[in-house]
Design a protein around this motif. Structure first.
Motif, PDB file in Angstrom:
ATOM      1  N   ARG A  41      51.258  18.406  75.615  1.00 47.50           N
ATOM      2  CA  ARG A  41      50.373  19.485  74.714  1.00 47.50           C
ATOM      3  C   ARG A  41      51.120  20.064  73.883  1.00 47.50           C
ATOM      4  O   ARG A  41      50.763  20.236  72.735  1.00 47.50           O
ATOM      5  N   GLY A  42      52.393  20.269  74.406  1.00 43.03           N
ATOM      6  CA  GLY A  42      53.471  21.350  73.536  1.00 43.03           C
ATOM      7  C   GLY A  42      53.961  20.149  72.215  1.00 43.03           C
ATOM      8  O   GLY A  42      53.833  20.925  71.011  1.00 43.03           O
ATOM      9  N   GLN A  43      53.925  19.239  72.569  1.00 39.98           N
ATOM     10  CA  GLN A  43      54.317  18.155  71.544  1.00 39.98           C
ATOM     11  C   GLN A  43      53.346  17.798  70.533  1.00 39.98           C
ATOM     12  O   GLN A  43      53.735  18.013  69.289  1.00 39.98           O
ATOM     13  N   ARG A  44      52.049  18.050  70.870  1.00 43.02           N
ATOM     14  CA  ARG A  44      51.086  17.972  70.055  1.00 43.02           C
ATOM     15  C   ARG A  44      50.747  18.846  69.041  1.00 43.02           C
ATOM     16  O   ARG A  44      50.053  18.744  68.029  1.00 43.02           O
ATOM     17  N   ARG A  74      56.531   9.975  67.641  1.00 42.09           N
ATOM     18  CA  ARG A  74      57.750  10.748  68.353  1.00 42.09           C
ATOM     19  C   ARG A  74      57.278  12.114  68.792  1.00 42.09           C
ATOM     20  O   ARG A  74      57.634  12.448  69.673  1.00 42.09           O
ATOM     21  N   PHE A  75      56.470  12.809  68.019  1.00 40.24           N
ATOM     22  CA  PHE A  75      55.982  14.246  68.364  1.00 40.24           C
ATOM     23  C   PHE A  75      54.604  14.289  68.884  1.00 40.24           C
ATOM     24  O   PHE A  75      54.245  15.097  69.692  1.00 40.24           O
ATOM     25  N   GLU A  76      53.939  13.153  68.712  1.00 39.50           N
ATOM     26  CA  GLU A  76      52.337  13.036  68.939  1.00 39.50           C
ATOM     27  C   GLU A  76      51.899  11.709  69.066  1.00 39.50           C
ATOM     28  O   GLU A  76      51.505  11.268  67.872  1.00 39.50           O
ATOM     29  N   PRO A  77      51.929  11.144  70.416  1.00 39.26           N
ATOM     30  CA  PRO A  77      51.764   9.851  70.437  1.00 39.26           C
ATOM     31  C   PRO A  77      50.222   9.672  69.940  1.00 39.26           C
ATOM     32  O   PRO A  77      49.278  10.259  70.274  1.00 39.26           O
ATOM     33  N   GLY A  78      50.180   8.472  69.344  1.00 41.20           N
ATOM     34  CA  GLY A  78      48.693   7.787  68.760  1.00 41.20           C
ATOM     35  C   GLY A  78      48.148   8.820  67.478  1.00 41.20           C
ATOM     36  O   GLY A  78      47.064   8.461  67.218  1.00 41.20           O
ATOM     37  N   VAL A  79      49.060   9.474  67.022  1.00 41.28           N
ATOM     38  CA  VAL A  79      48.578  10.104  65.777  1.00 41.28           C
ATOM     39  C   VAL A  79      48.200   9.157  64.427  1.00 41.28           C
ATOM     40  O   VAL A  79      49.001   8.426  64.364  1.00 41.28           O
ATOM     41  N   LYS A  80      47.211   9.407  63.776  1.00 43.89           N
ATOM     42  CA  LYS A  80      46.859   8.560  62.496  1.00 43.89           C
ATOM     43  C   LYS A  80      48.213   8.855  61.417  1.00 43.89           C
ATOM     44  O   LYS A  80      48.332   9.965  61.184  1.00 43.89           O
TER      45      LYS A  80
END
Length: 407
Positions: free
Chosen positions: A13-16, A138-144
């Motif tokens: 959650r922190g990464q996102r 790298r910071f948010e897996p699956g981000v568009k």
């Protein structure tokens, strides 16, 4: 085991959410850059400065933006995002302090507006690039891929919308109308400043190995890309061209028709940029996989909004103006997102901030419109000038419509 899973989920959650620290800083700087807009009406009513001088403050701001964009972008590509983004809120707060002190002193106001512009330019190019790079697996897996452009444009638009809305209300009904809104921005900037230190640097390699000269960085090789020149460039000036027709020109035409002119100006800014903020949330869905739909739609809505501004100039009415402001706000929001998304797609990793800065600098050429129209109002009527602007927007639509299909 359950405890370890909870820690892993908290870390994810922190990464996102790491981009939020940068977004809040961009939001704060944008707040300060645009809170001046509804106060244009206040300064005109005070009669201390001429209408042309007041409009020239928009030009001072645009010059400052260009300096911030074109200088900070290449520097951040070279030395990292944090080093260039950290001073931006402080420069914005200093600009507000100068403007608050310059209610009756043109020199101080001009210095303040220029500093505000520089800070906004830094936030747009450095902060926008940083947000884009944080929207990475790298910071948010699956981000568009388009999420970075959406977040960057929404951070700016949110600040651009709430800054003038709050400033207008404060200036209309609270004491010290020429100082209190700026003092609020200074406090907001200083309170949120430490958050920027929590965001991870995304240009670590820039600190370790710097090749070539700064002047070579400024050249930004990807600016020669044909799609940038023939699709993004014709569309870019209409981003703030549409916005400033809405909340800098129309309130001036209607200020004698409303009881609370400063608050009405703030309402127009809020409606315009609120519409832009709303449409930006759906930018990726509107754009889809098509490389033509977004730019053509952005310019089509711009043409419709400019035509609506001609109607309001010929038939001035506060309610009609609000309807047209929604259309011009949609044009702003679509143009900002589509242009930024295209720019980020075209840019290479080594000149992302540089090309982003050039795009934003082009968007801010639209801020010159109010000063030009004020100067030309001695020779032409506003319906004539806005009508000419509509014709130019149609020509830009044709160019974008043809070239976006081929490139």
């Amino acid at each position: 085991m359950i405890h370890n899973i909870a820690i892993m989920n908290a870390n994810k959650r922190g990464q996102r959410q790491v981009w939020l620290a940068v977004a809040l800083s961009v939001f704060t700087v944008a707040w300060g850059g645009n809170e001046f807009t509804p106060l244009l009406v206040l300064y005109r009513e005070q009669g201390i400065f001429s209408d042309l001088f007041i409009d020239m403050m928009l030009v001072c701001y645009a010059i400052g933006v260009a300096v911030g964009l074109l200088g900070a972008g290449p520097l951040s590509d070279r030395f990292g995002r944090r080093a260039l983004m950290l001073p931006a809120p402080l420069i914005a707060a200093l600009g507000s302090a100068f403007i608050a002190s310059g209610e009756e002193l043109g020199v101080l106001m001009a210095i303040g507006r220029t500093l505000s512009g520089i800070s906004v330019g830094m936030a747009m190019t450095v902060g926008g690039s940083w947000i884009k790079e944080l929207a990475h697996p790298r910071f948010e897996p699956g981000v568009k891929p388009s999420e970075g452009a959406r977040r960057a444009s929404m951070s700016l638009t949110g600040g651009f919308a709430l800054g003038p809305a709050v400033a207008g209300v404060m200036a209309q009904w609270l004491p010290l109308p020429g100082q209190l809104p700026y003092l609020l921005h200074i406090v907001l900037s200083l309170v949120l400043l430490p958050l920027i230190l929590t965001a991870p640097e995304t240009r670590q390699s820039a600190h370790l190995k710097v090749k070539g000269s700064f002047w070579a960085d400024i050249l930004v090789p990807s600016v020669r890309n044909k799609r940038f020149l023939l699709v993004v460039v014709p569309m870019a000036p209409w981003v703030f061209g549409a916005a400033f027709v809405s909340y800098a020109i129309l309130p001036t035409l209607l200020r004698d028709m409303v009881e609370y002119s400063v608050a009405y100006s703030a309402l127009i800014a809020l409606v315009t940029l609120g519409s832009g903020f709303t449409i930006q949330q759906f930018g990726p869905q509107i754009m889809g996989e098509s490389r033509t739909r977004g730019p053509i739609l952005a310019m089509s809505v711009t043409v419709l909004g400019m035509a609506g501004s001609v109607w309001v100039a010929m038939n001035p009415h506060p309610w009609w103006a609000l309807v047209v402001c929604v259309i011009l706000g949609l044009a702003y929001g679509l143009g900002m997102f589509m242009g930024l998304a295209d720019t980020q797609r075209i840019a290479t990793p080594t000149d992302l901030a540089g090309l982003t800065g050039i795009f934003y600098a082009l968007t801010y050429t639209g801020m010159i419109f109010p000063a030009v129209l004020t100067r030309l109002s001695e020779f032409f009527t506003y319906p004539q000038m806005l009508g000419f602007g509509t014709v130019v927007a149609v020509l830009c639509l044709i160019i974008v419509g043809v070239t976006s299909r081929k490139l």
